[in-house]
Design a protein around this motif. Structure first.
Motif, PDB file in Angstrom:
ATOM      1  N   SER A  82       0.833  -1.213   0.000  1.00 16.72           N
ATOM      2  CA  SER A  82       0.000   0.000   0.000  1.00 16.72           C
ATOM      3  C   SER A  82       0.866   1.261   0.000  1.00 16.72           C
ATOM      4  N   THR A  83       2.008   1.213   0.700  1.00 18.16           N
ATOM      5  CA  THR A  83       2.906   2.371   0.720  1.00 18.16           C
ATOM      6  C   THR A  83       3.508   2.611  -0.655  1.00 18.16           C
ATOM      7  N   ALA A  84       3.904   1.547  -1.340  1.00 19.61           N
ATOM      8  CA  ALA A  84       4.440   1.699  -2.698  1.00 19.61           C
ATOM      9  C   ALA A  84       3.388   2.299  -3.628  1.00 19.61           C
ATOM     10  N   ALA A 101       9.797   1.600  -4.764  1.00 16.66           N
ATOM     11  CA  ALA A 101       9.686   2.779  -3.894  1.00 16.66           C
ATOM     12  C   ALA A 101      10.953   2.885  -3.049  1.00 16.66           C
ATOM     13  N   ASN A 102      11.880   3.751  -3.471  1.00 26.32           N
ATOM     14  CA  ASN A 102      13.152   3.911  -2.763  1.00 26.32           C
ATOM     15  C   ASN A 102      13.457   5.380  -2.556  1.00 26.32           C
ATOM     16  N   TYR A 103      14.275   5.658  -1.506  1.00 27.84           N
ATOM     17  CA  TYR A 103      14.729   7.022  -1.264  1.00 27.84           C
ATOM     18  C   TYR A 103      16.135   7.176  -1.824  1.00 27.84           C
ATOM     19  N   PHE A 104      16.687   8.389  -1.750  1.00 30.11           N
ATOM     20  CA  PHE A 104      17.945   8.710  -2.426  1.00 30.11           C
ATOM     21  C   PHE A 104      19.153   8.639  -1.520  1.00 30.11           C
ATOM     22  N   TRP A 105      19.025   8.195  -0.260  1.00 25.17           N
ATOM     23  CA  TRP A 105      20.080   8.357   0.737  1.00 25.17           C
ATOM     24  C   TRP A 105      21.439   7.809   0.280  1.00 25.17           C
ATOM     25  N   ASP A 106      22.507   8.542   0.642  1.00 23.87           N
ATOM     26  CA  ASP A 106      23.884   8.111   0.378  1.00 23.87           C
ATOM     27  C   ASP A 106      24.706   8.280   1.658  1.00 23.87           C
ATOM     28  N   PRO A 107      25.619   7.334   1.943  1.00 24.02           N
ATOM     29  CA  PRO A 107      26.477   7.478   3.135  1.00 24.02           C
ATOM     30  C   PRO A 107      27.369   8.711   3.029  1.00 24.02           C
ATOM     31  N   LEU A 108      27.705   9.292   4.190  1.00 20.85           N
ATOM     32  CA  LEU A 108      28.613  10.437   4.240  1.00 20.85           C
ATOM     33  C   LEU A 108      30.046   9.957   4.441  1.00 20.85           C
ATOM     34  N   GLN A 109      30.977  10.732   3.942  1.00 21.96           N
ATOM     35  CA  GLN A 109      32.393  10.416   4.124  1.00 21.96           C
ATOM     36  C   GLN A 109      32.882  11.077   5.414  1.00 21.96           C
ATOM     37  N   ILE A 110      32.879  10.292   6.504  1.00 23.23           N
ATOM     38  CA  ILE A 110      33.284  10.801   7.812  1.00 23.23           C
ATOM     39  C   ILE A 110      34.420   9.931   8.326  1.00 23.23           C
ATOM     40  N   PRO A 111      35.503  10.528   8.837  1.00 22.55           N
ATOM     41  CA  PRO A 111      36.602   9.717   9.380  1.00 22.55           C
ATOM     42  C   PRO A 111      36.115   8.796  10.503  1.00 22.55           C
ATOM     43  N   ASP A 112      36.679   7.583  10.541  1.00 25.10           N
ATOM     44  CA  ASP A 112      36.282   6.618  11.566  1.00 25.10           C
ATOM     45  C   ASP A 112      36.736   7.042  12.961  1.00 25.10           C
ATOM     46  N   VAL A 113      37.844   7.763  13.042  1.00 21.20           N
ATOM     47  CA  VAL A 113      38.361   8.219  14.336  1.00 21.20           C
ATOM     48  C   VAL A 113      37.564   9.439  14.784  1.00 21.20           C
ATOM     49  N   ILE A 166       8.424   4.108   3.814  1.00 22.76           N
ATOM     50  CA  ILE A 166       8.396   5.431   3.201  1.00 22.76           C
ATOM     51  C   ILE A 166       9.784   6.042   3.131  1.00 22.76           C
ATOM     52  N   PHE A 167      10.664   5.737   4.115  1.00 22.73           N
ATOM     53  CA  PHE A 167      11.999   6.327   4.148  1.00 22.73           C
ATOM     54  C   PHE A 167      13.121   5.313   3.911  1.00 22.73           C
ATOM     55  N   SER A 168      12.779   4.063   3.599  1.00 23.42           N
ATOM     56  CA  SER A 168      13.782   3.020   3.364  1.00 23.42           C
ATOM     57  C   SER A 168      14.705   2.839   4.564  1.00 23.42           C
ATOM     58  N   THR A 169      14.115   2.847   5.764  1.00 22.79           N
ATOM     59  CA  THR A 169      14.878   2.683   7.012  1.00 22.79           C
ATOM     60  C   THR A 169      14.178   1.630   7.880  1.00 22.79           C
ATOM     61  N   PRO A 170      14.419   0.341   7.632  1.00 25.19           N
ATOM     62  CA  PRO A 170      13.660  -0.697   8.345  1.00 25.19           C
ATOM     63  C   PRO A 170      13.856  -0.711   9.854  1.00 25.19           C
TER      64      PRO A 170
END
Length: 466
Positions: free
Chosen positions: A42-44, A213-225, A169-173
């Motif tokens: 139904s959400t799709a 039905a997908n969102y556009f999210w992309d990971p950010l480039q953040i240092p692990d430390v 809706i936000f592709s965040t299970p």
């Protein structure tokens, strides 16, 4: 012989207990999977209908001229066909869980879907998670009624509907599952519903993804430390984002109060609200109308945005929902938080993309009183390195908003702070106010205690004595 009998009785009791728990796990996994699949489908359908309508109408150069008609149609469609579906969706589901054992009205789903598509496609500033949660909860309630499940089971399935709708809706299970069990009470999580919520959230996410039905999210480039200087910046930024969340909450309340003055002539309310938004669009603020996903995507990629976007988006959402439009509040919260974060990051000389992401999850945490779900959402969307920064900024923003929120049906189960208290087991105060009486017999804040404790702590610190 006596020892053997005791051992056998204990073994039998343990076997029966484990068997009952195992069967309960199987039962709820099956029920939650079915509900998750229904809600995901139904959400799709809702997302495709919404995006298709937006794509069609936004080809027009001044599509927002349709706003007065769109708000009027959505308002009177809900008023005539499903008056209980008014509002921004999630709020109605929370109220149904607390007051009606989760019973929803079957007619809400198609009416809410259609009214929301009309509102947003014509330029109304609203989101899609609230209708998705309400549609999902309605279908879950209908499923429980068809199979004659008891009240407690129906309530659990309705909460699964909230989780599944948010996850799809936000592709965040995972964040969706946590949102469904965290948003009902301020300061309390319903652990008995964690498993079905997770199963429903993951299933809804998978089904909606299969259906495109997908969102556009992309990971950010953040240092692990972990960077200590950045960590301190993030803590103080949480204060700023908490204030932004308060502005958004107050803008919604202002919109509701302002349009209550039209109660003698209710048919003028959506028309006047639409005319106000058309005027803003003509003044060059059309970027704040509609869903705002394009603006959200740009600021999260590091691009700049107008300095006024977060303010106008808050006001436009208050006008849209106050005038009777249909839609949710989380997508506008994302746009407000991300745009404010991008601007704040540029002011302090930090990465605007990182602070846009921090602002997005922090303002959600403060507005919805869901710091755990917002923190996990940051992990899911922006990668594991975002985790420490996202968690602390969400908690600080959550504390800064006090006893306010966009969901006034939330029940206050735990105090946010020992220096600021409000009555427990009641809906959060509608105006975010608490009493400042200094009577020790009453459970109200005593601000002077904080200063006394702070002064005593300073006096007791050892390095002052050297």
């Amino acid at each position: 012989m006596t020892l053997l009998n005791r051992f056998l009785r204990r073994l039998r009791r343990q076997f029966l207990e484990s068997s009952a728990l195992f069967l309960n796990i199987i039962r709820w996994t099956l029920l939650a999977t079915i509900v998750g699949a229904i809600v995901g489908g139904s959400t799709a359908l809702f997302i495709h209908a919404l995006h298709g309508s937006i794509h069609l109408l936004h080809k027009l150069p001044y599509y927002f001229f349709l706003l007065p008609v769109g708000l009027w149609l959505s308002t009177y469609m809900i008023k005539l066909l499903a008056p209980q579906a008014a509002g921004h969706g999630t709020e109605k589901v929370i109220d149904a869980v607390h007051r009606r054992e989760g019973r929803m009205y079957p007619g809400d789903a198609p009416v809410k879907l259609t009214a929301t598509v009309i509102t947003i496609a014509t330029g109304g500033s609203a989101g899609k998670e609230g209708p998705a949660a309400q549609i999902g909860a309605t279908l879950a309630s209908l499923f429980a009624d068809i199979f004659r499940l008891n009240k407690q089971d129906r309530k659990k399935l309705v909460i699964c509907g909230i989780s599944a709708g948010f996850a799809a809706i936000f592709s965040t299970p995972v964040a969706g599952a946590l949102f469904g069990v965290e948003v009902l009470f301020l300061g309390q999580i319903l652990y008995e519903i964690l498993l079905p919520s997770f199963v429903a959230g993951v299933t809804a996410y998978q089904v909606s993804s299969w259906l495109g039905a997908n969102y556009f999210w992309d990971p950010l480039q953040i240092p692990d430390v972990i960077n200590e200087a950045l960590f301190v910046q993030v803590i103080f930024s949480g204060v700023i984002f908490g204030l932004v969340a308060i502005l958004f909450i107050e803008a919604l309340k202002w919109g509701h109060r302002f349009f209550q003055t039209f109660k003698d002539r209710p048919h003028f309310r959506p028309l006047f609200g639409g005319i106000l938004l058309v005027g803003f669009g003509l003044l060059g603020a059309s970027e704040g109308l509609g869903l705002g996903v394009d603006s959200l995507e740009r600021v999260l990629s590091g691009e700049s945005c107008p300095w006024w976007l977060w303010i106008f988006k808050s006001v436009a959402t208050g006008i849209t929902l106050g005038a009777g439009g249909s839609g949710g509040v989380v997508t506008p919260i994302f746009v407000v938080g991300a745009s404010a974060g991008s601007i704040w990051g540029r002011i302090i000389g930090a990465d605007p993309a990182l602070f846009a992401a921090l602002g997005m999850v922090a303002v959600l945490s403060g507005c919805a009183n869901t710091p755990i779900a917002a923190s996990v959402m940051g992990l899911e969307l922006f990668g594991p390195s975002f985790g420490p920064y996202g968690a602390v900024v969400c908690v600080v923003s959550f504390l800064m908003t006090g006893y306010r929120g966009v969901y006034s049906s939330q029940i206050l189960a735990r105090q946010k702070s020992e220096i600021l208290t409000a009555p427990l087991n009641q809906p959060i105060p509608s105006e975010g106010k608490v009493s400042l009486e200094f009577d020790t017999r009453k459970k109200f804040v005593r601000i002077q205690h904080f200063f006394e404790d702070f002064r005593n702590w300073i006096r007791g610190v050892k390095f002052w004595r050297h």
